[in-house]
Write an enzyme that holds these catalytic residues in place. Structure first.
Site, PDB file in Angstrom:
ATOM      1  N   SER A  62     -10.718   0.156   2.346  1.00 51.52           N
ATOM      2  CA  SER A  62     -10.007   0.072   3.746  1.00 51.52           C
ATOM      3  C   SER A  62      -9.719   1.433   4.007  1.00 51.52           C
ATOM      4  O   SER A  62      -9.094   1.825   3.356  1.00 51.52           O
ATOM      5  CB  SER A  62      -8.928  -0.812   3.448  1.00 51.52           C
ATOM      6  OG  SER A  62      -8.968  -2.240   2.886  1.00 51.52           O
ATOM      7  N   ARG A 107       1.102  -1.093  -0.145  1.00 53.67           N
ATOM      8  CA  ARG A 107      -0.110   0.100  -0.023  1.00 53.67           C
ATOM      9  C   ARG A 107       0.851   1.240  -0.032  1.00 53.67           C
ATOM     10  O   ARG A 107       0.421   2.269   0.532  1.00 53.67           O
ATOM     11  CB  ARG A 107      -1.111   0.025   1.350  1.00 53.67           C
ATOM     12  CG  ARG A 107      -1.662  -1.196   1.299  1.00 53.67           C
ATOM     13  CD  ARG A 107      -3.298  -0.825   0.972  1.00 53.67           C
ATOM     14  NE  ARG A 107      -3.772  -2.251   0.280  1.00 53.67           N
ATOM     15  CZ  ARG A 107      -4.985  -2.305   0.263  1.00 53.67           C
ATOM     16  NH1 ARG A 107      -5.817  -1.590   0.475  1.00 53.67           N
ATOM     17  NH2 ARG A 107      -5.435  -3.702  -0.360  1.00 53.67           N
ATOM     18  N   GLU A 148      -5.236   4.979   5.320  1.00 48.64           N
ATOM     19  CA  GLU A 148      -4.951   4.751   3.831  1.00 48.64           C
ATOM     20  C   GLU A 148      -5.299   6.109   3.044  1.00 48.64           C
ATOM     21  O   GLU A 148      -4.590   6.437   2.304  1.00 48.64           O
ATOM     22  CB  GLU A 148      -5.480   3.494   3.524  1.00 48.64           C
ATOM     23  CG  GLU A 148      -4.860   3.224   2.374  1.00 48.64           C
ATOM     24  CD  GLU A 148      -5.265   1.405   2.057  1.00 48.64           C
ATOM     25  OE1 GLU A 148      -5.099   0.827   2.620  1.00 48.64           O
ATOM     26  OE2 GLU A 148      -6.105   1.483   0.986  1.00 48.64           O
TER      27      GLU A 148
HETATM   28  N1  EPU Z   1     -12.062  -9.506  10.073  1.00 42.71           N
HETATM   29  C1  EPU Z   1     -12.829  -9.168  11.242  1.00 42.71           C
HETATM   30  N2  EPU Z   1     -13.778  -8.201  11.289  1.00 42.71           N
HETATM   31  C2  EPU Z   1     -14.264  -7.605  10.166  1.00 42.71           C
HETATM   32  C3  EPU Z   1     -13.485  -7.780   8.972  1.00 42.71           C
HETATM   33  C4  EPU Z   1     -12.517  -8.787   8.961  1.00 42.71           C
HETATM   34  O1  EPU Z   1     -12.357  -9.743  12.033  1.00 42.71           O
HETATM   35  O2  EPU Z   1     -15.149  -6.820  10.139  1.00 42.71           O
HETATM   36  C5  EPU Z   1     -11.075 -10.351   9.997  1.00 42.71           C
HETATM   37  C6  EPU Z   1     -11.188 -11.614   9.014  1.00 42.71           C
HETATM   38  O3  EPU Z   1     -11.918 -12.637   9.613  1.00 42.71           O
HETATM   39  C7  EPU Z   1      -9.926 -11.934   8.458  1.00 42.71           C
HETATM   40  C8  EPU Z   1      -9.015 -10.678   8.620  1.00 42.71           C
HETATM   41  O4  EPU Z   1      -9.895  -9.534   9.412  1.00 42.71           O
HETATM   42  O5  EPU Z   1      -9.342 -13.153   9.578  1.00 42.71           O
HETATM   43  C9  EPU Z   1      -8.802 -10.125   7.244  1.00 42.71           C
HETATM   44  O6  EPU Z   1      -9.894  -9.773   6.516  1.00 42.71           O
HETATM   45  P1  EPU Z   1     -10.038  -9.406   5.032  1.00 42.71           P
HETATM   46  O7  EPU Z   1      -9.935 -10.890   4.466  1.00 42.71           O
HETATM   47  O8  EPU Z   1     -11.279  -8.874   4.825  1.00 42.71           O
HETATM   48  O9  EPU Z   1      -8.936  -8.833   4.671  1.00 42.71           O
HETATM   49  P2  EPU Z   1      -8.194  -7.420   5.270  1.00 42.71           P
HETATM   50  O10 EPU Z   1      -6.854  -7.627   5.405  1.00 42.71           O
HETATM   51  O11 EPU Z   1      -9.090  -6.824   6.146  1.00 42.71           O
HETATM   52  C10 EPU Z   1      -7.087  -6.707   2.858  1.00 42.71           C
HETATM   53  C11 EPU Z   1      -7.243  -5.334   2.043  1.00 42.71           C
HETATM   54  C12 EPU Z   1      -8.545  -5.148   1.341  1.00 42.71           C
HETATM   55  C13 EPU Z   1      -8.696  -6.454   0.348  1.00 42.71           C
HETATM   56  C14 EPU Z   1      -8.614  -7.707   1.180  1.00 42.71           C
HETATM   57  C15 EPU Z   1      -8.286  -8.919   0.406  1.00 42.71           C
HETATM   58  C16 EPU Z   1      -6.015  -3.832   3.283  1.00 42.71           C
HETATM   59  C17 EPU Z   1      -5.719  -2.276   4.101  1.00 42.71           C
HETATM   60  N3  EPU Z   1      -6.885  -4.076   2.637  1.00 42.71           N
HETATM   61  O12 EPU Z   1      -8.209  -6.362   3.886  1.00 42.71           O
HETATM   62  O13 EPU Z   1      -8.324  -4.144   0.365  1.00 42.71           O
HETATM   63  O14 EPU Z   1      -9.846  -6.144  -0.577  1.00 42.71           O
HETATM   64  O15 EPU Z   1      -7.237  -7.678   1.779  1.00 42.71           O
HETATM   65  O16 EPU Z   1      -7.316  -8.919  -0.281  1.00 42.71           O
HETATM   66  O17 EPU Z   1      -4.666  -4.407   2.960  1.00 42.71           O
HETATM   67  C18 EPU Z   1      -9.186  -1.775  -0.004  1.00 42.71           C
HETATM   68  O18 EPU Z   1      -7.964  -1.519  -0.169  1.00 42.71           O
HETATM   69  O19 EPU Z   1     -10.198  -1.049  -0.180  1.00 42.71           O
HETATM   70  C19 EPU Z   1      -9.571  -3.056   0.382  1.00 42.71           C
HETATM   71  C20 EPU Z   1     -11.004  -3.676   0.698  1.00 42.71           C
END
Ligand code: EPU
Length: 343
Positions: free
Chosen positions: A241, A168, A336
């Site tokens: 995000s 990012r 972000e």
């Molecule tokens: N989780 C929670 N609560 C929530 C949402 C998620 O506990 O409300 C937990 C999930 O269970 C999981 C972990 O958090 O264990 C990760 O969640 P998720 O797979 O949704 O991925 P993320 O790390 O939160 C990142 C990117 C997203 C991208 C997803 C999929 C960043 C800052 N964000 O999210 O990017 O779509 O991975 O690759 O790296 C964006 O930039 O707008 C975006 C959505």
């Protein structure tokens, strides 16, 4: 002869940001070519006006008033070279809608950006935060970036190694007044293989009765995954995000893990990447609404605007979230979306 770029005075940007925050720019200028960007950079300097580049406004928190010149690319060209047996190089104008490019590539059977489907925003903004999702990031296919260097007003080509890509992050993000991106060049592959590691992808493909052996299968599955998990900015304005996933040392992760055994952590070259969403969720923020702003019910990393608020209310909420994560986990969250500064 090249047309002069169009300057619009007192431009309403509420439709120009996916959070739909009220904002008005002193000037908005549309630029269709790199030469037009040079003209805008030169003229802004001559008139002593600050410049801010706005793509589709999907990763910004706009203030109510911008005294700057807001520059918006309308170069929507996608041009492929003749290609070789295994790959095709594609030049993409900064104004191309990112998801249009993903579909363009997938329809031609080209691999490399299929897991980046349905990410809002323009191609020109993609290198700034090195967009990434579901196991792919822009840096994986980006050969070079064409940008106007603002100090010299010259059109430059920055090779991938000169772009300083990170999670990012990029040189363009670290040097916010340094460059105006005008185009990207990507190398897409004719013979790729699907990236299936991220949780949920295989199950979604199966649900759709798809195998994943063509890029379009992946685009369909990822689009469905994102639609389910993330609020649609059309119905609930948001900027995706709102925080990066913080990276901590292995020792720090062990400390956190002892107290919170369920905290998700992924080993990356710099240490261990934590889940910001998980920590925010455990602090009780998911679904919480405060005035016109709140945290999405479906995903704790996404702040939303229900209407009637301005950027400062959203930033105040973000501050409170950061404080509670710091107090409970001792971890600092980094925002972000960018916040344009205006005099
Ligand atoms: N989780 C929670 N609560 C929530 C949402 C998620 O506990 O409300 C937990 C999930 O269970 C999981 C972990 O958090 O264990 C990760 O969640 P998720 O797979 O949704 O991925 P993320 O790390 O939160 C990142 C990117 C997203 C991208 C997803 C999929 C960043 C800052 N964000 O999210 O990017 O779509 O991975 O690759 O790296 C964006 O930039 O707008 C975006 C959505």
């Amino acid at each position: 002869m090249m047309d002069a770029p169009r300057w619009c005075e007192e431009f309403d940007l509420v439709e120009g940001n996916t959070l739909r925050l009220p904002s008005r720019a002193r000037w908005l200028v549309h630029a269709a070519t790199a030469q037009q960007v040079v003209a805008v950079v030169d003229e802004s300097r001559a008139r002593n006006l600050e410049l801010w580049v706005l793509g589709e406004g999907s990763n910004v928190v706009l203030p109510p008033r911008l005294e700057t010149v807001v520059l918006h690319s309308i170069d929507e060209r996608i041009e492929a070279d003749a290609g070789r047996h295994d790959c095709v190089d594609v030049r993409v104008g900064a104004g191309v809608h990112w998801d249009r490019l993903v579909h363009w590539a997938a329809e031609r059977g080209l691999w490399g950006i299929e897991n980046l489907a349905y990410i809002p925003g323009s191609a020109g903004a993609a290198p700034v935060q090195n967009i990434g999702a579901y196991g792919q990031e822009l840096a994986g296919t980006c050969l070079r970036v064409e940008a106007v260097e603002r100090s010299s007003g010259r059109i430059q080509t920055l090779e991938r190694d000169e772009c300083g890509f990170g999670y990012r992050d990029s040189r363009f993000r670290r040097e916010p007044t340094g460059w105006v991106i005008t185009a990207l060049e990507l190398r897409l592959s004719r013979a790729g293989c699907p990236v299936l590691d991220y949780p949920g992808i295989a199950a979604t493909l199966a649900e759709l009765n798809l195998v994943g052996d063509v890029p379009m299968d992946m685009v369909r599955a990822i689009t469905m995954l994102r639609r389910r998990k993330l609020p649609d900015p059309q119905s609930l304005p948001n900027a995706g995000s709102f925080f990066k996933n913080p990276v901590v040392s292995e020792a720090e992760f062990r400390r956190l893990h002892a107290d919170h055994p369920e905290l998700p952590g992924t080993v990356v070259p710099e240490g261990v990447k934590l889940s910001a969403a998980w920590m925010i969720d455990r602090c009780g923020w998911r679904g919480l609404r405060r005035g016109g702003v709140g945290v999405a019910p479906s995903h704790a990393l996404v702040l939303v605007h229900y209407g009637g608020a301005d950027g400062s209310e959203l930033l105040a909420l973000a501050d409170d979230i950061r404080t509670s994560v710091r107090q409970r986990f001792g971890v600092e969250l980094e925002q972000e979306p960018l916040v344009p500064q205006s005099r």
